[in-house]
Design an enzyme around this catalytic site. Structure first.
Site, PDB file in Angstrom:
ATOM      1  N   SER A 116       0.639 -11.205  -6.694  1.00 31.53           N
ATOM      2  CA  SER A 116       0.607  -9.982  -6.832  1.00 31.53           C
ATOM      3  C   SER A 116      -0.399  -9.212  -5.825  1.00 31.53           C
ATOM      4  O   SER A 116      -0.260  -8.224  -5.914  1.00 31.53           O
ATOM      5  CB  SER A 116       0.332  -9.669  -8.413  1.00 31.53           C
ATOM      6  N   LYS A 119       0.761  -6.403  -3.874  1.00 24.41           N
ATOM      7  CA  LYS A 119       0.767  -4.967  -4.398  1.00 24.41           C
ATOM      8  C   LYS A 119      -0.111  -4.213  -3.544  1.00 24.41           C
ATOM      9  O   LYS A 119       0.278  -2.995  -3.529  1.00 24.41           O
ATOM     10  CB  LYS A 119       0.952  -4.916  -5.652  1.00 24.41           C
ATOM     11  N   SER A 173       0.172  -4.967 -13.113  1.00 20.43           N
ATOM     12  CA  SER A 173       0.921  -5.630 -12.220  1.00 20.43           C
ATOM     13  C   SER A 173       2.350  -5.630 -12.394  1.00 20.43           C
ATOM     14  O   SER A 173       3.131  -6.915 -12.299  1.00 20.43           O
ATOM     15  CB  SER A 173       0.511  -7.298 -12.137  1.00 20.43           C
TER      16      SER A 173
END
Length: 414
Positions: A116, A119, A173
């Protein structure tokens, strides 16, 4: 696709003589042996890591981006600096957000999977394009994420301000939030356009070892990054006032929905750095079974802002953010002029021609385990002899079919 992948895997496993020795990285100093990165031993009870996907072919000029010392696959720290803390991460980097100086690193240009922390690349590419007050309707396609993976709880048909979606992305997330934002940022091209914008920005930043396949960081074939590239991306994020505000937000209320009916609820920031580390500026956590724990965090002390990036960590004996704080403490203790390299500026590495030659595209992952050092490996030097390929294809196909039937889908969190 799975069968073809397993056939390729079987070929790689059964014909090791066709695989050339991995290229060795240039040492930090001419003629000097590389220093291994200080590592914490991982408990034998820790979950086993899935086979590491094969990275793209090594590109020599990519490994020296930021300075020749950064080509090291081991530890690189300033001369005379005290020893870096031992962590479980397979690669990491500490840099100054303002000056761009790289203070130290372990395998900064080694390929790894992002989870993640990817991101952040989505935020760097798309956040400036979107009005935070805009109201967006979530679609069923936005909720097409891997079962069991990280989600905020947005509902199909729900209407949310873009700012709320950003907070869902950075605090919780949310993988569905990533799909929404990539779709919006991609314009008429939708989510694919958002991913394309991410990859275009990575190239402009000089993050040549980064290739996004999913906007969320959920694992995808050919998806890679490096500790150095993450620092380039983080530097752009922390230059944006909106991102800095989002990254330090502790809680946010997700509004109730009338159609379809859904109650409102509160989300909390998962990044423990902002609660427990003085001067914290925020960052991003990440995890998938394949990537293990990944982390990006930044903090300010005595007017100095540092960022730490780490990849391939385990959560024991210390969690990702705790390993990050140990490295930040180490960085803050160094003299202000200490450096082993630098973060390149956006556009600095742009080709002089309008149509540069295409760079190698990351291949589909195979099932060969990585060496303990985590070094990048080259692919096959050339095609296998035709006679050998024909002779073995029946056996390989049968093996691949058996493995395909026996395989189970892994769940990722991202």
């Amino acid at each position: 696709m799975r069968v073809r992948l397993l056939v390729a895997t079987a070929c790689a496993l059964l014909v090791p003589v066709a695989v050339p020795a991995p290229a060795t990285a240039a040492p930090a100093r001419t003629g000097a042996a590389e220093t291994p990165c200080p590592r914490v031993a991982v408990s034998t009870s820790a979950p086993s890591r899935p086979p590491r996907p094969s990275p793209p072919p090594a590109v020599a000029e990519d490994r020296v981006v930021g300075g020749p010392a950064l080509a090291a696959s081991g530890l690189v720290i300033p001369a005379g600096a005290r020893s870096a803390p031992a962590v479980t991460a397979t690669s990491w980097l500490v840099a100054d957000l303002d000056t761009g100086q790289v203070l130290g690193a372990c395998g900064p240009h080694e390929y790894a999977t992002p989870a993640s922390v990817q991101k952040l690349l989505l935020a760097a590419a798309v956040l400036p394009r979107l009005d935070p007050e805009r109201v967006v309707t979530v679609t069923g396609e936005d909720l097409d994420i891997e079962p069991g993976s990280s989600a905020v709880g947005l509902v199909p048909g729900g209407r949310y301000r873009v700012e709320t979606v950003w907070l869902g992305l950075l605090l919780q997330s949310g993988n569905e939030a990533a799909n929404v934002l990539a779709r919006l940022g991609g314009g008429q091209a939708g989510r694919a356009g958002g991913v394309r914008a991410m990859n275009q920005l990575a190239q402009r930043l000089g993050a040549r070892q980064t290739h996004a396949v999913t906007p969320s960081g959920l694992d995808g074939p050919g998806q890679f990054t490096s500790a150095y590239d993450l620092a380039l991306i983080a530097r752009v994020c922390f230059a944006d006032p909106a991102f800095r505000r989002y990254a330090l937000t502790e809680t946010h209320q997700i509004p109730a929905q009338r159609q379809p009916r859904a109650n409102g609820f509160q989300i909390q920031n998962e990044n423990q750095l902002i609660y427990r580390y003085p001067g914290a500026l925020g960052g991003k956590t990440g995890f998938t079974d394949l990537a293990r724990h990944t982390y990006v965090g930044a903090a300010e002390r005595d007017g100095r802002r540092l960022v730490v990036t780490l990849l391939g960590a385990e959560s024991r004996p210390a969690r990702g953010w705790e390993q990050g704080t140990a490295l930040l403490d180490w960085g803050f203790a160094l003299p202000r002029d200490a450096a082993v390299g630098r973060l390149v500026e956006p556009g600095e590495l742009d080709e002089s021609t309008s149509d540069p030659p295409p760079r190698p595209v990351p291949p589909v992952a195979d099932a060969r385990p990585a060496a303990a050092s985590g070094s990048a490996r080259n692919g096959l030097a050339g095609a296998l002899p035709a006679a050998a390929a024909v002779a073995g294809v029946g056996v390989l196909l049968a093996l691949a079919m058996r493995r395909a039937r026996a395989s189970r889908r892994r769940r990722g969190r991202a």
